[in-house]
Design a protein around this motif. Structure first.
Motif, PDB file in Angstrom:
ATOM      1  N   PRO A   1       0.812  -1.230   0.000  1.00  0.00           N
ATOM      2  CA  PRO A   1       0.000   0.000   0.000  1.00  0.00           C
ATOM      3  C   PRO A   1       0.837   1.268   0.000  1.00  0.00           C
ATOM      4  O   PRO A   1       0.524   2.233  -0.723  1.00  0.00           O
ATOM      5  CB  PRO A   1      -0.831  -0.135   1.281  1.00  0.00           C
ATOM      6  CG  PRO A   1      -0.934  -1.603   1.515  1.00  0.00           C
ATOM      7  CD  PRO A   1       0.413  -2.140   1.106  1.00  0.00           C
ATOM      8  N   ASP A   2       1.909   1.292   0.787  1.00  0.00           N
ATOM      9  CA  ASP A   2       2.773   2.477   0.836  1.00  0.00           C
ATOM     10  C   ASP A   2       3.502   2.678  -0.482  1.00  0.00           C
ATOM     11  O   ASP A   2       3.692   3.823  -0.940  1.00  0.00           O
ATOM     12  CB  ASP A   2       3.785   2.357   1.971  1.00  0.00           C
ATOM     13  CG  ASP A   2       3.142   2.492   3.344  1.00  0.00           C
ATOM     14  OD1 ASP A   2       2.037   3.065   3.430  1.00  0.00           O
ATOM     15  OD2 ASP A   2       3.748   2.019   4.329  1.00  0.00           O
TER      16      ASP A   2
ATOM     17  N   ALA B   1       1.193   4.208  -2.986  1.00  0.00           N
ATOM     18  CA  ALA B   1       1.054   5.645  -2.732  1.00  0.00           C
ATOM     19  C   ALA B   1       2.264   6.408  -3.251  1.00  0.00           C
ATOM     20  O   ALA B   1       2.126   7.510  -3.807  1.00  0.00           O
ATOM     21  CB  ALA B   1       0.865   5.885  -1.234  1.00  0.00           C
TER      22      ALA B   1
ATOM     23  N   MET C   1      -6.609   5.534  -7.368  1.00  0.00           N
ATOM     24  CA  MET C   1      -5.831   6.447  -6.543  1.00  0.00           C
ATOM     25  C   MET C   1      -5.484   7.752  -7.265  1.00  0.00           C
ATOM     26  O   MET C   1      -4.972   8.683  -6.656  1.00  0.00           O
ATOM     27  CB  MET C   1      -4.554   5.749  -6.061  1.00  0.00           C
ATOM     28  CG  MET C   1      -4.821   4.560  -5.143  1.00  0.00           C
ATOM     29  SD  MET C   1      -3.351   3.577  -4.777  1.00  0.00           S
ATOM     30  CE  MET C   1      -2.502   4.669  -3.628  1.00  0.00           C
TER      31      MET C   1
ATOM     32  N   GLU D   1     -10.061   4.727  -3.277  1.00  0.00           N
ATOM     33  CA  GLU D   1      -8.600   4.830  -3.175  1.00  0.00           C
ATOM     34  C   GLU D   1      -8.056   3.995  -2.028  1.00  0.00           C
ATOM     35  O   GLU D   1      -7.107   3.212  -2.188  1.00  0.00           O
ATOM     36  CB  GLU D   1      -8.209   6.298  -3.008  1.00  0.00           C
ATOM     37  CG  GLU D   1      -6.718   6.502  -2.792  1.00  0.00           C
ATOM     38  CD  GLU D   1      -6.352   7.962  -2.654  1.00  0.00           C
ATOM     39  OE1 GLU D   1      -5.173   8.231  -2.329  1.00  0.00           O
ATOM     40  OE2 GLU D   1      -7.221   8.825  -2.864  1.00  0.00           O
ATOM     41  N   GLN D   2      -8.650   4.152  -0.855  1.00  0.00           N
ATOM     42  CA  GLN D   2      -8.176   3.413   0.316  1.00  0.00           C
ATOM     43  C   GLN D   2      -8.509   1.931   0.230  1.00  0.00           C
ATOM     44  O   GLN D   2      -7.710   1.077   0.616  1.00  0.00           O
ATOM     45  CB  GLN D   2      -8.773   4.025   1.591  1.00  0.00           C
ATOM     46  CG  GLN D   2      -8.326   5.454   1.853  1.00  0.00           C
ATOM     47  CD  GLN D   2      -6.816   5.567   1.972  1.00  0.00           C
ATOM     48  OE1 GLN D   2      -6.164   4.758   2.638  1.00  0.00           O
ATOM     49  NE2 GLN D   2      -6.246   6.561   1.304  1.00  0.00           N
TER      50      GLN D   2
ATOM     51  N   HIS E   1      -5.338  -0.751   0.262  1.00  0.00           N
ATOM     52  CA  HIS E   1      -5.174  -1.562   1.473  1.00  0.00           C
ATOM     53  C   HIS E   1      -5.969  -2.865   1.426  1.00  0.00           C
ATOM     54  O   HIS E   1      -5.396  -3.956   1.519  1.00  0.00           O
ATOM     55  CB  HIS E   1      -5.575  -0.737   2.694  1.00  0.00           C
ATOM     56  CG  HIS E   1      -4.672   0.434   2.927  1.00  0.00           C
ATOM     57  ND1 HIS E   1      -3.499   0.341   3.642  1.00  0.00           N
ATOM     58  CD2 HIS E   1      -4.770   1.737   2.532  1.00  0.00           C
ATOM     59  CE1 HIS E   1      -2.903   1.520   3.680  1.00  0.00           C
ATOM     60  NE2 HIS E   1      -3.657   2.385   3.022  1.00  0.00           N
TER      61      HIS E   1
END
Length: 331
Positions: free
Chosen positions: A97-98, A101, A232, A269-270, A274
């Motif tokens: 996930p990071d 981003a 995202m 997006e989240q 995740h």
């Protein structure tokens, strides 16, 4: 959908066979450039979606067609490896996930959404909608191929996202249907695939990328990363598109598709980063690199597409293969 006009020797041979004008597919795939390659791929892939008028369903799994498709896919994959590098085998699943981003944050596209918001003419915005119709009239379908290939939390997350894409079961709220309202405002043909002949290889490549990932179980991680990148990076551009349409006099019907994405994709997006990709990487850690590869490809291919459109406009040219799109209202 009618079979398109060929753009080279391979797409011509494929279209002639599917159209009943020839008996045998070429033994070797020697493509006449990107237009020939991506039209060939698009014609092959569409056999797994809604198909072509007058072409039998049996062609979807024809061995000769699959051999030709594989040759085209391998060439496209080679291009993608040169563009973003090969998938890494050394990715910490917990970091997915990071990392998604970070990839999104570092993306520096050519600024198409800003141009459409503040500078595009009616004719240019109409061209943009024409390009996007190839995908948006089947929006969500390529990513739905992943559903039977997942389980657990990742599957549930994808169902949650796709349920919104398909309007929660209400036909009028399906994103495919909302986009028709934008097309109607521009007096465009609403028929599925109506503008395949009008768009170039960069537009076809955007669509082919989703099918390249979605139609192969082995690339299930890549299609999830592709979807995550889309979700995202969607809210801000869609706000720009909506505001650009309002600047040109677009009404609530014209902007409904984009306004819907501003709200929905902020939530997606989240979920995508995740619950979908993070959970998938935890369940299948060896494919964590595939997720990031899919995201990088999505952003890079879209960037090339957007750049090709802006380059045409900045040179005073149409971004379409035909100089004009005839105003036709379907239905």
């Amino acid at each position: 959908m009618q079979l398109p006009v060929a753009r080279g020797r391979v797409s011509a041979a494929l279209i002639d066979v599917l159209g009943g004008r020839a008996a045998k597919l070429p033994a070797f795939a020697r493509f006449d450039g990107d237009e020939d390659l991506h039209l060939t791929l698009f014609v092959c892939y569409e056999l797994a979606y809604r198909g072509w008028d007058g072409v039998g369903d049996c062609w979807e799994w024809d061995p000769g067609m699959l051999r030709l498709r594989t040759a085209a896919e391998n060439r496209f994959l080679g291009f993608l490896y040169d563009l973003v590098g090969k998938p890494s085998d050394d990715v910490d699943p917990a970091r997915v996930p990071d990392e998604l981003a970070r990839i999104v944050e570092e993306d520096d596209g050519p600024g198409l959404s800003g141009y459409l918001r503040g500078r595009a003419t009616y004719e240019q915005f109409r061209e943009f909608v024409t390009h996007r119709s190839v995908y948006h009239l089947r929006e969500a379908d390529p990513h739905s191929w992943a559903l039977p290939r997942l389980g657990g939390r990742a599957k549930a997350a994808l169902v949650e996202i796709q349920t919104d894409e398909y309007g929660g079961g209400a036909e009028a709220r399906m994103h495919q249907e909302l986009f028709k309202r934008t097309m109607s405002w521009f007096d465009l043909d609403l028929s599925y695939g109506g503008y395949v002949d009008s768009v170039g290889a960069p537009t076809l490549a955007v669509n082919n990328l989703m099918s390249l990932f979605g139609l192969h179980r082995a690339r299930r991680g890549m299609i999830l990363g592709h979807l995550a990148a889309y979700e995202m990076t969607s809210s801000l551009p869609n706000r720009s598109y909506a505001n650009g349409l309002r600047r040109l006099g677009g009404d609530a019907d014209a902007t409904a598709f984009y306004d819907e994405h501003v709200e929905a994709d902020a939530v997606h997006e989240q979920i995508a980063a995740h619950d979908l990709c993070g959970s998938f990487a935890a369940d299948e850690p060896r494919r964590a690199g595939d997720v990031l590869f899919g995201a990088r490809c999505a952003l890079a291919v879209d960037s090339l597409w957007a750049g090709s459109i802006l380059d045409a406009w900045q040179n005073g040219l149409s971004s379409l293969r035909t100089r004009a799109v005839e105003p036709v209202l379907a239905g």
